[in-house]
Write a protein that holds these residues in place. Structure first.
Motif, PDB file in Angstrom:
ATOM      1  N   MET A  97     -43.746  19.971  52.360  1.00  0.00           N
ATOM      2  CA  MET A  97     -44.414  20.507  54.127  1.00  0.00           C
ATOM      3  C   MET A  97     -45.280  19.675  55.202  1.00  0.00           C
ATOM      4  O   MET A  97     -45.959  18.714  54.367  1.00  0.00           O
ATOM      5  CB  MET A  97     -44.848  21.672  54.045  1.00  0.00           C
ATOM      6  CG  MET A  97     -45.383  22.578  55.703  1.00  0.00           C
ATOM      7  SD  MET A  97     -46.322  24.070  55.316  1.00  0.00           S
ATOM      8  CE  MET A  97     -45.206  25.125  54.578  1.00  0.00           C
ATOM      9  N   THR A  99     -46.443  18.630  58.454  1.00  0.00           N
ATOM     10  CA  THR A  99     -46.739  18.529  60.343  1.00  0.00           C
ATOM     11  C   THR A  99     -45.476  17.817  61.256  1.00  0.00           C
ATOM     12  O   THR A  99     -45.357  17.236  61.504  1.00  0.00           O
ATOM     13  CB  THR A  99     -47.934  18.598  61.089  1.00  0.00           C
ATOM     14  OG1 THR A  99     -49.858  19.457  59.344  1.00  0.00           O
ATOM     15  CG2 THR A  99     -48.473  18.533  61.887  1.00  0.00           C
ATOM     16  N   HIS A 125     -44.893  22.884  61.650  1.00  0.00           N
ATOM     17  CA  HIS A 125     -44.621  22.916  60.234  1.00  0.00           C
ATOM     18  C   HIS A 125     -43.388  22.882  59.612  1.00  0.00           C
ATOM     19  O   HIS A 125     -42.703  24.049  60.013  1.00  0.00           O
ATOM     20  CB  HIS A 125     -45.800  23.478  59.156  1.00  0.00           C
ATOM     21  CG  HIS A 125     -47.130  23.345  59.403  1.00  0.00           C
ATOM     22  ND1 HIS A 125     -47.855  22.379  59.121  1.00  0.00           N
ATOM     23  CD2 HIS A 125     -47.667  24.321  59.683  1.00  0.00           C
ATOM     24  CE1 HIS A 125     -49.378  22.084  59.265  1.00  0.00           C
ATOM     25  NE2 HIS A 125     -48.862  23.797  59.914  1.00  0.00           N
TER      26      HIS A 125
END
Length: 137
Positions: A97, A99, A125
């Motif tokens: 994951m 940003t 995200h």
């Protein structure tokens, strides 16, 4: 004369929350853990790179066992059913994951929050495949 315990650096983390998770895992296995620079990073997360991140130390004699325990923890993201997230592009189960700032509005909000020493609120995200670098939702 009492012998002083020697600690050795095991891992570095961007945020203290990551280090605390690993600390809990190691302490549940009976390994003594010491965390350093977590208060500096918690005070201002932007200082993390300047101080070298949050550092996790263990006793020198526990380094091999601690590394073995931490290797059992997956470095990649899992879904709601605890299955590794699969990349739709290449099929690899190596998605992390990340940003993402996807628009001008989000970029401006991010810049203002950094200038005001706030955590960025307007970020998205996404997952990024470690194998082919493809980003997906």
């Amino acid at each position: 004369m009492e012998q002083e315990e020697q600690f050795q650096l095991l891992r570095r983390f961007q945020y203290s929350s990551e280090a605390i998770i690993y600390q809990g895992k190691l302490e549940s296995q009976g390994i003594k853990v010491f965390i350093r620079d977590n208060h500096v990073v918690d005070t201002n997360p932007l200082y993390s790179n300047a101080v070298g991140g949050v550092k996790l130390y263990v006793r020198s004699e526990d380094v091999d066992l601690a590394n073995q325990i931490l290797q059992e923890i997956s470095l990649y993201s899992v879904d709601d059913h605890n299955k590794l997230v699969k990349c739709p592009n290449c099929g690899a189960e190596q998605a992390e994951m990340v940003t993402s700032i996807g628009s001008l509005k989000m970029l401006i909000a991010y810049a203002i929050s950094v200038l005001l020493v706030l955590l960025p609120f307007f970020t998205r995200h996404k997952y990024k495949c470690a194998n082919c670098k493809f980003e997906f939702n």
